[in-house]
Design a protein around this motif. Structure first.
Motif, mmCIF file in Angstrom:
data_model
loop_
_atom_site.group_PDB
_atom_site.id
_atom_site.type_symbol
_atom_site.label_atom_id
_atom_site.label_comp_id
_atom_site.label_asym_id
_atom_site.label_seq_id
_atom_site.Cartn_x
_atom_site.Cartn_y
_atom_site.Cartn_z
ATOM 1 N N ASP A 190 58.794 -96.380 37.678
ATOM 2 C CA ASP A 190 57.886 -95.211 38.424
ATOM 3 C C ASP A 190 58.207 -95.222 40.057
ATOM 4 O O ASP A 190 58.360 -94.173 40.618
ATOM 5 N N ILE A 191 58.157 -96.472 40.513
ATOM 6 C CA ILE A 191 58.412 -96.659 41.972
ATOM 7 C C ILE A 191 59.811 -96.056 42.334
ATOM 8 O O ILE A 191 60.209 -95.494 43.198
ATOM 9 N N SER A 192 60.613 -96.292 41.691
ATOM 10 C CA SER A 192 62.105 -96.057 41.744
ATOM 11 C C SER A 192 62.056 -94.386 41.813
ATOM 12 O O SER A 192 63.025 -93.906 42.498
ATOM 13 N N MET A 193 61.590 -93.721 40.799
ATOM 14 C CA MET A 193 61.552 -92.386 40.570
ATOM 15 C C MET A 193 60.985 -91.799 41.857
ATOM 16 O O MET A 193 61.471 -90.793 42.398
ATOM 17 N N GLN A 194 59.933 -92.238 42.361
ATOM 18 C CA GLN A 194 59.130 -91.866 43.899
ATOM 19 C C GLN A 194 60.164 -92.002 44.845
ATOM 20 O O GLN A 194 60.311 -91.111 45.585
ATOM 21 N N VAL A 195 60.959 -93.132 44.974
ATOM 22 C CA VAL A 195 61.862 -93.274 46.131
ATOM 23 C C VAL A 195 62.952 -92.456 45.862
ATOM 24 O O VAL A 195 63.414 -91.852 46.982
ATOM 25 N N HIS A 196 63.440 -92.043 44.909
ATOM 26 C CA HIS A 196 64.552 -91.341 44.454
ATOM 27 C C HIS A 196 64.211 -89.809 44.681
ATOM 28 O O HIS A 196 65.133 -89.056 45.382
ATOM 29 N N GLU A 197 63.191 -89.256 44.585
ATOM 30 C CA GLU A 197 62.665 -88.055 44.740
ATOM 31 C C GLU A 197 62.189 -87.492 46.218
ATOM 32 O O GLU A 197 62.220 -86.397 46.697
ATOM 33 N N ALA A 198 61.888 -88.881 47.001
ATOM 34 C CA ALA A 198 61.612 -88.605 48.389
ATOM 35 C C ALA A 198 62.915 -88.149 48.946
ATOM 36 O O ALA A 198 63.922 -88.675 49.084
ATOM 37 N N PRO A 199 62.720 -87.274 50.097
ATOM 38 C CA PRO A 199 63.866 -86.988 50.963
ATOM 39 C C PRO A 199 64.313 -88.055 51.792
ATOM 40 O O PRO A 199 63.419 -88.796 52.297
ATOM 41 N N ALA A 200 65.603 -88.274 51.648
ATOM 42 C CA ALA A 200 66.271 -89.591 52.360
ATOM 43 C C ALA A 200 65.780 -89.362 54.019
ATOM 44 O O ALA A 200 65.726 -90.549 54.557
ATOM 45 N N ALA A 201 65.590 -88.218 54.551
ATOM 46 C CA ALA A 201 65.278 -88.301 56.020
ATOM 47 C C ALA A 201 63.719 -88.307 56.434
ATOM 48 O O ALA A 201 63.342 -88.273 57.459
ATOM 49 N N GLU A 202 63.140 -88.325 55.321
ATOM 50 C CA GLU A 202 61.578 -88.321 55.385
ATOM 51 C C GLU A 202 61.335 -89.955 56.154
ATOM 52 O O GLU A 202 61.536 -90.668 55.504
ATOM 53 N N LEU A 223 67.115 -96.635 38.120
ATOM 54 C CA LEU A 223 67.149 -95.197 37.449
ATOM 55 C C LEU A 223 68.320 -95.108 36.575
ATOM 56 O O LEU A 223 68.314 -94.679 35.602
ATOM 57 N N ALA A 224 69.507 -95.677 36.942
ATOM 58 C CA ALA A 224 70.728 -95.727 36.235
ATOM 59 C C ALA A 224 70.559 -96.484 35.013
ATOM 60 O O ALA A 224 71.023 -96.091 33.863
#
Length: 101
Positions: free
Chosen positions: A74-86, A29-30
């Motif tokens: 795309d997959i990085s954005m999905q991981v980034h947007e998912a809550p870390a504790a999920e 993402l960076a």
């Protein structure tokens, strides 16, 4: 296999809360958004993941893999947007054990 494709598969096969997958996703993402990235987070990775991150940097610099980068972004954005504790009860898609060359 090029590093962009390998990184996408790496992230896809791990749960969204996996620290190494999150670090790699944050790096992507960076790179894509020209935002800052804490390089010291790379040192928290195991050697194989660290090496993959360095290879992604090399491939990104070459800027040859437009389609692969789009999928990885795309997959990085999905991981980034998912809550870390999920935590998912089911494994992430693409986690089936396969032999790769």
């Amino acid at each position: 296999m090029n590093a962009i494709k390998e990184a996408r598969r790496y992230i896809e096969r791990r749960p969204p809360e996996d620290p190494a997958a999150r670090t790699l996703a944050a790096l992507v993402l960076a790179l894509e958004t020209d935002r800052g990235f804490d390089l010291s987070s790379l040192y928290g990775l195991d050697y194989k993941s660290f090496d993959l991150a360095i290879e992604v940097l090399r491939d990104w610099r070459l800027d040859r893999y437009y389609a692969g980068k789009a999928k990885l972004f795309d997959i990085s954005m999905q991981v980034h947007e998912a809550p870390a504790a999920e935590v998912s009860a089911e494994p992430a898609s693409g986690t089936a054990t396969t032999s790769s060359s």
